[in-house]
Write an enzyme that holds these catalytic residues in place. Structure first.
Site, PDB file in Angstrom:
ATOM      1  N   ARG A 124       4.198 -35.629  51.448  1.00 15.01           N
ATOM      2  CA  ARG A 124       3.533 -34.676  51.910  1.00 15.01           C
ATOM      3  C   ARG A 124       2.862 -35.040  53.222  1.00 15.01           C
ATOM      4  O   ARG A 124       2.775 -34.184  54.048  1.00 15.01           O
ATOM      5  CB  ARG A 124       2.284 -34.407  50.879  1.00 15.01           C
ATOM      6  N   LYS A 137       7.735 -24.495  29.472  1.00  7.24           N
ATOM      7  CA  LYS A 137       6.774 -23.468  29.018  1.00  7.24           C
ATOM      8  C   LYS A 137       7.267 -22.132  29.467  1.00  7.24           C
ATOM      9  O   LYS A 137       7.477 -21.986  30.900  1.00  7.24           O
ATOM     10  CB  LYS A 137       5.277 -23.586  29.236  1.00  7.24           C
ATOM     11  N   GLY A 193       7.595 -29.093  40.899  1.00 11.94           N
ATOM     12  CA  GLY A 193       7.507 -30.432  41.265  1.00 11.94           C
ATOM     13  C   GLY A 193       8.590 -31.466  40.480  1.00 11.94           C
ATOM     14  O   GLY A 193       9.150 -32.143  40.877  1.00 11.94           O
ATOM     15  N   GLY A 196       1.892 -24.381  42.211  1.00 14.10           N
ATOM     16  CA  GLY A 196       1.177 -23.445  41.919  1.00 14.10           C
ATOM     17  C   GLY A 196       1.356 -22.245  42.906  1.00 14.10           C
ATOM     18  O   GLY A 196       1.620 -21.075  42.755  1.00 14.10           O
TER      19      GLY A 196
HETATM   20  P1  ADP Z   1       8.527 -27.592  37.265  1.00  6.17           P
HETATM   21  O1  ADP Z   1       7.831 -28.711  37.602  1.00  6.17           O
HETATM   22  O2  ADP Z   1      10.126 -27.948  38.109  1.00  6.17           O
HETATM   23  O3  ADP Z   1       8.277 -26.322  37.675  1.00  6.17           O
HETATM   24  P2  ADP Z   1       8.145 -27.746  34.607  1.00  6.17           P
HETATM   25  O4  ADP Z   1       6.705 -28.292  35.047  1.00  6.17           O
HETATM   26  O5  ADP Z   1       7.730 -26.188  34.385  1.00  6.17           O
HETATM   27  O6  ADP Z   1       8.930 -27.653  35.758  1.00  6.17           O
HETATM   28  O7  ADP Z   1       8.749 -28.717  33.341  1.00  6.17           O
HETATM   29  C1  ADP Z   1       9.360 -29.666  33.589  1.00  6.17           C
HETATM   30  C2  ADP Z   1       9.173 -30.397  32.345  1.00  6.17           C
HETATM   31  O8  ADP Z   1      10.046 -29.818  31.265  1.00  6.17           O
HETATM   32  C3  ADP Z   1       9.786 -31.766  32.188  1.00  6.17           C
HETATM   33  O9  ADP Z   1       8.714 -32.824  32.211  1.00  6.17           O
HETATM   34  C4  ADP Z   1      10.707 -31.638  31.033  1.00  6.17           C
HETATM   35  O10 ADP Z   1      10.875 -32.861  30.271  1.00  6.17           O
HETATM   36  C5  ADP Z   1      10.488 -30.656  30.339  1.00  6.17           C
HETATM   37  N1  ADP Z   1      11.480 -30.041  29.454  1.00  6.17           N
HETATM   38  C6  ADP Z   1      12.558 -29.369  29.675  1.00  6.17           C
HETATM   39  N2  ADP Z   1      13.342 -28.966  28.597  1.00  6.17           N
HETATM   40  C7  ADP Z   1      12.561 -29.770  27.717  1.00  6.17           C
HETATM   41  C8  ADP Z   1      13.043 -29.565  26.313  1.00  6.17           C
HETATM   42  N3  ADP Z   1      14.031 -28.968  25.834  1.00  6.17           N
HETATM   43  N4  ADP Z   1      12.055 -30.030  25.429  1.00  6.17           N
HETATM   44  C9  ADP Z   1      10.982 -30.426  25.814  1.00  6.17           C
HETATM   45  N5  ADP Z   1      10.507 -30.572  27.232  1.00  6.17           N
HETATM   46  C10 ADP Z   1      11.516 -30.052  28.171  1.00  6.17           C
HETATM   47 MG    MG Z   2       5.943 -29.459  36.609  1.00  9.05          MG
END
Ligand code: ADP
Ligand code: MG
Length: 415
Positions: A43, A210, A363, A386
């Protein structure tokens, strides 16, 4: 009539900046290591283009940032103390940390003695309760320290706080300029402009833990894309909507109905994994196997997309001209479940080499791109979690709304 866009540092005449005091809201919310040093300076580096330009123009730069979530009072564990020297090393100039409060004669005096090209960093702005409350008094105290404002804290742009909203508005009221820095400019260019007029095929890859956190994004992105590839735990909820057994996998039961409705609406635009890597646990030493999505059950936990899905997704990604990736395909933090995510990262890099525009938001996805060793081959990795989701979902960001806009054709003054 031209296009109305956010004014940026590049729109300012550099003569205006010489000797001027410029308050820059940066996002130096960096992780600190256990020995209190800057753990990751991404950053700080992200702010360098703006800070170098200001120095070259002879501006007197006053940096304002938050770090963590102190509760509106001084908490030494959230001090920007370690950040000032780390930034100084990158900028190759002394960056003093000023701990006096905005509105105090002590701070005024120090700012008054700055020379052209100098850079100072104010102490964590969230030590003051007026920051998150967007208090007028704090905004005025900060605005009185400067002539102009530059908003470059993309990671905080989705918050209407004193330093992101009140200060630019106050600066403009007293006749100063308030524009976006290079980091925010770049984020807006990729997340707002490129994706609004994408070269096709436009493919979005979504995953992560999610659906609920990303449902707004799915809603907005679905009509715009040619294909939406869904993996990660997000896919599990869709599997349930298809009536499939997901064993002990992570699902959001209260979103199954929503997933069913999305599947209906999306038709074959939406592609789900056809197979999965399942394990008895989700860990580095998990016993894993690849199975068709119809063969998951019992104590199985889905941790990644399977090899046939990797192939399918790969083809779509490599054929795209515009790509948006948000959310890993699996639990890439655990080696047995990393391959699906690493493959997406590598395919994104291949597509970029072939001329596609590739954008990564989130992230964890950014961390996965680093892990795959392809981060610097992608077009843009967003620095905001966000904020980038809000922007992609078509929402306005308070920290951007507070800045001047400019008419592209005709070159009208900011409003
Ligand atoms: P980003 O930060 O790229 O937006 P998210 O925060 O939405 O991504 O999601 C990342 C998390 O999702 C990771 O920690 C990963 O371990 C989890 N994840 C991905 N696939 C699965 C799965 N099949 N079961 C449980 N957790 C998962
Ligand atoms: Mg994340």
């Amino acid at each position: 009539m031209g296009n109305r866009r956010t004014a940026t540092l590049s729109d300012l005449d550099s003569g205006l900046l010489r000797g001027a005091r410029v308050l820059v809201r940066v996002d130096f919310n960096v992780p600190l290591s256990s020995d209190g040093e800057v753990g990751d300076d991404t950053r700080l580096r992200a702010a360098l283009p703006t800070l170098r330009d200001l120095r070259d123009a002879g501006a007197r730069t006053i940096l304002v940032s938050h770090l963590g979530r102190p509760k509106g009072s001084v908490d030494p564990s959230y001090s920007l103390g370690p950040v000032a020297p780390a930034l100084g090393r990158l900028l190759e100039v002394e960056v003093p940390l000023l701990t006096e409060r905005p509105g105090s004669p002590g701070l005024e005096k120090k700012i008054g003695s700055m020379g052209d090209g100098d850079v100072v960093l104010l102490e964590n702005i969230r030590f003051l309760p007026g920051e998150t409350a967007n208090e007028t008094e704090l905004a005025q105290d900060l605005a009185s320290l400067c002539d102009h404002f530059v908003g470059d804290a993309f990671g905080t742009a989705h918050r209407a706080h004193a330093s992101t909203d009140g200060v630019p508005r106050t600066v403009r009221k007293k006749g100063g300029r308030a524009v976006a820095g290079h980091l925010v400019e770049r984020e807006l260019r990729f997340l707002r402009e490129t994706l609004a007029r994408p070269e096709r095929p436009f493919v979005s890859v979504m995953g992560g833990a999610k659906i609920s956190g990303k449902i707004d994004l799915i809603e907005v992105i679905l009509p715009r894309v040619d294909r939406l590839l869904i993996g990660g735990a997000m896919a599990n909820t869709f599997f349930q909507a298809l009536g499939l057994d997901t064993g002990e996998s992570l699902v959001e039961p209260d979103r199954v109905e929503m997933a069913r409705e999305l599947l209906e609406r999306a038709g074959d635009k939406l592609m789900l994994p056809v197979d999965c890597v399942v394990g008895d646990t989700i860990s580095d030493d998990a016993q894993v196997r690849s199975v068709d999505r119809t063969d998951v059950g019992g104590k199985d936990r889905i941790g990644d997309i399977g090899p046939r899905s990797r192939e399918l997704f790969s083809r779509e990604i490599r054929g795209a001209r515009t790509l948006l990736w948000n959310g890993p395909m699996g639990v890439f933090e655990a080696t047995p479940f990393a391959e699906g995510t690493l493959q997406v990262a590598r395919d994104m890099a291949e597509a970029t080499d072939g001329g596609a525009v590739t954008v990564v938001g989130g992230g964890d996805s950014a961390a996965a791109a680093e892990l795959a060793g392809v981060a610097d081959r992608l077009s843009h990795i967003s620095t905001g979690g966000g904020a980038s989701l809000d922007l992609l979902a078509g929402k306005t960001l308070p920290g951007v709304e507070a800045l001047e806009t400019i008419e592209d054709a005709g070159g009208g003054e900011g409003s």
